[in-house]
Write a protein that holds these residues in place. Structure first.
Motif, PDB file in Angstrom:
ATOM      1  N   PRO A  61      -0.198   8.545 -20.505  1.00  0.00           N
ATOM      2  CA  PRO A  61      -1.421   8.889 -20.633  1.00  0.00           C
ATOM      3  C   PRO A  61      -2.094   9.312 -19.055  1.00  0.00           C
ATOM      4  O   PRO A  61      -2.369   9.299 -18.890  1.00  0.00           O
ATOM      5  N   ILE A  62      -1.120   7.940 -18.616  1.00  0.00           N
ATOM      6  CA  ILE A  62      -1.078   7.488 -17.369  1.00  0.00           C
ATOM      7  C   ILE A  62      -0.519   7.892 -16.305  1.00  0.00           C
ATOM      8  O   ILE A  62      -1.713   8.144 -15.337  1.00  0.00           O
ATOM      9  N   ALA A  63       0.578   8.362 -15.998  1.00  0.00           N
ATOM     10  CA  ALA A  63       1.671   9.045 -14.875  1.00  0.00           C
ATOM     11  C   ALA A  63       0.938  10.323 -14.121  1.00  0.00           C
ATOM     12  O   ALA A  63       0.609  11.206 -14.840  1.00  0.00           O
ATOM     13  N   ASP A  64       0.381  10.397 -13.520  1.00  0.00           N
ATOM     14  CA  ASP A  64       0.456  11.617 -12.423  1.00  0.00           C
ATOM     15  C   ASP A  64       1.330  12.528 -13.033  1.00  0.00           C
ATOM     16  O   ASP A  64       1.134  14.165 -13.355  1.00  0.00           O
ATOM     17  N   ALA A  65       2.501  12.325 -13.282  1.00  0.00           N
ATOM     18  CA  ALA A  65       3.420  13.247 -13.298  1.00  0.00           C
ATOM     19  C   ALA A  65       4.305  12.808 -14.659  1.00  0.00           C
ATOM     20  O   ALA A  65       4.531  11.529 -14.312  1.00  0.00           O
ATOM     21  N   PHE A  66       4.610  13.326 -14.927  1.00  0.00           N
ATOM     22  CA  PHE A  66       5.614  12.529 -16.529  1.00  0.00           C
ATOM     23  C   PHE A  66       6.740  13.713 -17.236  1.00  0.00           C
ATOM     24  O   PHE A  66       6.278  14.673 -17.225  1.00  0.00           O
ATOM     25  N   TRP A  67       8.107  13.124 -16.535  1.00  0.00           N
ATOM     26  CA  TRP A  67       9.418  14.180 -16.761  1.00  0.00           C
ATOM     27  C   TRP A  67       9.913  13.307 -17.847  1.00  0.00           C
ATOM     28  O   TRP A  67      10.111  12.457 -17.513  1.00  0.00           O
ATOM     29  N   ARG A  76      -0.421   7.902  -6.270  1.00  0.00           N
ATOM     30  CA  ARG A  76       0.367   8.740  -7.814  1.00  0.00           C
ATOM     31  C   ARG A  76       1.501   7.965  -8.136  1.00  0.00           C
ATOM     32  O   ARG A  76       2.476   7.614  -7.464  1.00  0.00           O
ATOM     33  N   THR A  77       1.769   8.378  -8.982  1.00  0.00           N
ATOM     34  CA  THR A  77       2.594   8.697  -9.767  1.00  0.00           C
ATOM     35  C   THR A  77       3.932   8.888 -10.435  1.00  0.00           C
ATOM     36  O   THR A  77       3.070  10.254 -11.333  1.00  0.00           O
ATOM     37  N   ILE A  78       5.204   9.198 -10.416  1.00  0.00           N
ATOM     38  CA  ILE A  78       5.838  10.092 -11.590  1.00  0.00           C
ATOM     39  C   ILE A  78       6.371   8.950 -12.270  1.00  0.00           C
ATOM     40  O   ILE A  78       6.948   8.227 -11.672  1.00  0.00           O
ATOM     41  N   TYR A  79       6.704   9.285 -13.885  1.00  0.00           N
ATOM     42  CA  TYR A  79       7.533   8.603 -14.416  1.00  0.00           C
ATOM     43  C   TYR A  79       8.347   9.557 -15.167  1.00  0.00           C
ATOM     44  O   TYR A  79       7.923   9.865 -15.254  1.00  0.00           O
ATOM     45  N   ILE A  80       9.462   9.173 -15.075  1.00  0.00           N
ATOM     46  CA  ILE A  80      10.502   9.983 -15.199  1.00  0.00           C
ATOM     47  C   ILE A  80      11.276   9.432 -16.703  1.00  0.00           C
ATOM     48  O   ILE A  80      11.502   8.113 -16.396  1.00  0.00           O
ATOM     49  N   GLU A  81      10.745   9.656 -17.716  1.00  0.00           N
ATOM     50  CA  GLU A  81      12.111   9.415 -19.215  1.00  0.00           C
ATOM     51  C   GLU A  81      13.724   8.898 -18.490  1.00  0.00           C
ATOM     52  O   GLU A  81      14.170   9.458 -17.750  1.00  0.00           O
ATOM     53  N   SER A  82      14.551   8.032 -19.051  1.00  0.00           N
ATOM     54  CA  SER A  82      15.318   7.727 -18.878  1.00  0.00           C
ATOM     55  C   SER A  82      16.598   9.008 -19.893  1.00  0.00           C
ATOM     56  O   SER A  82      15.868   9.170 -20.609  1.00  0.00           O
ATOM     57  N   TRP A  83      17.523   9.161 -18.629  1.00  0.00           N
ATOM     58  CA  TRP A  83      18.563   9.715 -19.571  1.00  0.00           C
ATOM     59  C   TRP A  83      19.016  10.000 -20.899  1.00  0.00           C
ATOM     60  O   TRP A  83      19.285  10.521 -21.637  1.00  0.00           O
ATOM     61  N   ALA A  84      18.587   8.697 -21.183  1.00  0.00           N
ATOM     62  CA  ALA A  84      19.684   7.566 -22.159  1.00  0.00           C
ATOM     63  C   ALA A  84      18.495   8.210 -23.295  1.00  0.00           C
ATOM     64  O   ALA A  84      18.336   9.035 -24.852  1.00  0.00           O
ATOM     65  N   ARG A  85      17.259   9.003 -22.844  1.00  0.00           N
ATOM     66  CA  ARG A  85      16.053   9.187 -23.958  1.00  0.00           C
ATOM     67  C   ARG A  85      16.489  10.691 -24.068  1.00  0.00           C
ATOM     68  O   ARG A  85      15.820  11.698 -23.620  1.00  0.00           O
ATOM     69  N   ILE A  96       2.638   1.444 -13.163  1.00  0.00           N
ATOM     70  CA  ILE A  96       1.912   2.748 -13.202  1.00  0.00           C
ATOM     71  C   ILE A  96       0.753   2.395 -13.870  1.00  0.00           C
ATOM     72  O   ILE A  96      -0.784   3.234 -12.833  1.00  0.00           O
ATOM     73  N   TYR A  97      -0.404   1.176 -14.364  1.00  0.00           N
ATOM     74  CA  TYR A  97      -1.303   0.985 -14.628  1.00  0.00           C
ATOM     75  C   TYR A  97      -2.328   0.884 -13.788  1.00  0.00           C
ATOM     76  O   TYR A  97      -3.113   1.710 -13.151  1.00  0.00           O
ATOM     77  N   LEU A  98      -1.623  -0.315 -12.507  1.00  0.00           N
ATOM     78  CA  LEU A  98      -2.562  -0.573 -11.260  1.00  0.00           C
ATOM     79  C   LEU A  98      -2.593   0.182 -10.772  1.00  0.00           C
ATOM     80  O   LEU A  98      -3.257   0.494 -10.023  1.00  0.00           O
ATOM     81  N   GLY A  99      -0.982   0.879 -10.645  1.00  0.00           N
ATOM     82  CA  GLY A  99      -1.246   2.267  -8.701  1.00  0.00           C
ATOM     83  C   GLY A  99      -2.248   3.246  -9.538  1.00  0.00           C
ATOM     84  O   GLY A  99      -2.761   3.610  -8.994  1.00  0.00           O
ATOM     85  N   LYS A 100      -2.298   3.194 -11.429  1.00  0.00           N
ATOM     86  CA  LYS A 100      -3.554   4.414 -11.493  1.00  0.00           C
ATOM     87  C   LYS A 100      -4.921   3.628 -11.040  1.00  0.00           C
ATOM     88  O   LYS A 100      -5.730   4.408 -10.495  1.00  0.00           O
ATOM     89  N   LYS A 109       0.647  -1.160  -0.077  1.00  0.00           N
ATOM     90  CA  LYS A 109      -0.044   0.029  -0.369  1.00  0.00           C
ATOM     91  C   LYS A 109       0.724   1.374  -0.415  1.00  0.00           C
ATOM     92  O   LYS A 109       0.637   1.846   0.764  1.00  0.00           O
ATOM     93  N   PRO A 110       1.969   1.744  -1.125  1.00  0.00           N
ATOM     94  CA  PRO A 110       2.458   2.396  -0.823  1.00  0.00           C
ATOM     95  C   PRO A 110       1.548   3.633  -1.592  1.00  0.00           C
ATOM     96  O   PRO A 110       0.770   4.058  -2.177  1.00  0.00           O
ATOM     97  N   GLN A 111       2.076   4.999  -1.088  1.00  0.00           N
ATOM     98  CA  GLN A 111       1.811   6.547  -1.546  1.00  0.00           C
ATOM     99  C   GLN A 111       2.424   6.724  -3.131  1.00  0.00           C
ATOM    100  O   GLN A 111       0.832   7.440  -3.693  1.00  0.00           O
ATOM    101  N   VAL A 112       2.907   6.727  -2.981  1.00  0.00           N
ATOM    102  CA  VAL A 112       3.590   6.775  -4.433  1.00  0.00           C
ATOM    103  C   VAL A 112       4.455   5.848  -4.766  1.00  0.00           C
ATOM    104  O   VAL A 112       4.852   5.032  -4.311  1.00  0.00           O
ATOM    105  N   ILE A 113       3.806   6.231  -6.371  1.00  0.00           N
ATOM    106  CA  ILE A 113       5.406   4.815  -7.144  1.00  0.00           C
ATOM    107  C   ILE A 113       5.839   5.730  -7.869  1.00  0.00           C
ATOM    108  O   ILE A 113       5.777   6.937  -8.511  1.00  0.00           O
TER     109      ILE A 113
END
Lengths: 149, 184
Positions: A122-128, A100-109, A91-95, A75-79
């Motif tokens: 479309p799903i993550a609460d924060a997309f960085w 709450r979900t943060i997805y940070i795209e890899s530095w390689a991209r 991320i999908y199940l978290g939604k 039962k985390p509050q954030v992923i």
């Protein structure tokens, strides 16, 4: 808060380890792949290890069941995730489970999103993203807030 | 594997920090013989010790010291001891070298040689090269690698870190924590 940090091994794990200070004061646990860095991870916090998903559909299904189990038990509050494909079920199940979900795209991209990035956008609460020039390649939701190095 | 590295250290010719070139191709399951062979040929032509982490590569070096895989801690130690690093352009390998402020040459794995699933390694390699943080080599030969190594040492930069991103994540978590508390 309790924070679930999900990442594949190798470079994605290395990226996550650069930003651990961000979680000071919170309780964290890892979900990552079996690999050669298990003791390194368990020295930092509790960890769940799963088999590499890669492009295997059956392993993605298995991982989804495991993700559900882990999220129900912990039962985390954030992923938080920096990819790769291991992020998808979390991320999908978290939604669905109102985590709450943060997805940070890899530095390689630097020029385009990974497939995982495109699927969670479309799903993550924060997309960085980690490069400012990536912002024009993503939708308006994407933000640039620095990079792991 | 870890014991190979241990043995290597005990018979090492390293007399002081900074007298060794470290080559890594990462933990990826595909080979990168193009880089391994060229660095091995270069090792034959120079005095300095060359250590190659060859990963899944099938070519076995004849002149350089080499091993396939090891622990992250060992990689960190070797990186610290090296004078200059030559990597595949994987994010993890690059971060390790740049964090320790080491001169870095990167060689992107290319899909057309079967070294990777796509050419995404080129993105980070080109970007960091244009920022003067690494020197990129697209076609590794003993000559291009030696020139790149010399150039990387000249443009060596400071170790760098993640302060801005760490700060932003902290702020985001604080915001969510505040919102949750308000909701109760």
């Amino acid at each position: 808060m309790k924070i679930c940090i999900v990442c594949s091994h190798g470079g994605h794990l290395t990226e996550v380890l650069q930003i651990l200070d961000a979680f000071e004061g919170h309780e964290i646990f890892f979900v990552t792949y079996y690999g050669t860095r298990e003791t390194e991870v368990t020295k930092i916090a509790r960890a769940y290890f799963i088999k590499i998903i890669g492009v295997s559909f059956s392993r993605m299904i298995a991982a989804t069941f495991m993700a559900f189990r882990i999220l129900v038990i912990e039962k985390p509050q954030v992923i938080v995730s920096l990819g790769a494909e291991i992020a998808l079920p979390f991320i999908y199940l978290g939604k669905l489970m109102r985590i709450r979900t943060i997805y940070i795209e890899s530095w390689a991209r630097v020029e385009d999103l990974s497939l995982t990035g495109r699927l969670v956008y479309p799903i993550a609460d924060a997309f960085w993203v980690q490069w400012p020039q990536m912002l024009e390649k993503c939708g308006p939701k994407a933000k640039f807030h620095g990079s792991v190095i | 594997m870890a014991s190979d590295v241990g043995e290597m250290w005990s018979k090492s010719k390293i007399s002081r920090v900074g007298h060794m070139i470290l080559v890594t191709v990462g933990a990826y399951y595909r080979s990168f013989d193009r880089l391994v062979k060229s660095m091995d040929d270069l090792a034959n032509a120079i005095e300095e010790q060359v250590i190659i982490q060859r990963g899944a590569s099938t070519y076995e070096p004849l002149y350089a010291d080499h091993f396939q895989f090891t622990t992250f801690t060992h990689m960190q130690e070797l990186t610290r001891l090296a004078r200059v690093i030559v990597n595949h352009a994987g994010a993890g390998s690059i971060i390790l070298a740049l964090k320790l402020g080491k001169p870095l040459v990167v060689v992107p794995r290319l899909e057309k040689y079967g070294e990777a699933l796509d050419d995404h390694q080129r993105q980070i390699a080109k970007t960091l090269d244009s920022q003067g943080k690494v020197v990129v080599v697209m076609e590794p030969t003993p000559e291009t690698l030696r020139d790149a190594i010399d150039k990387a040492i000249l443009q060596n930069s400071e170790p760098i870190g993640a302060t801005q991103l760490v700060h932003s994540i902290k702020e985001q978590l604080k915001k969510w924590q505040y919102i949750s508390r308000q909701a109760r």
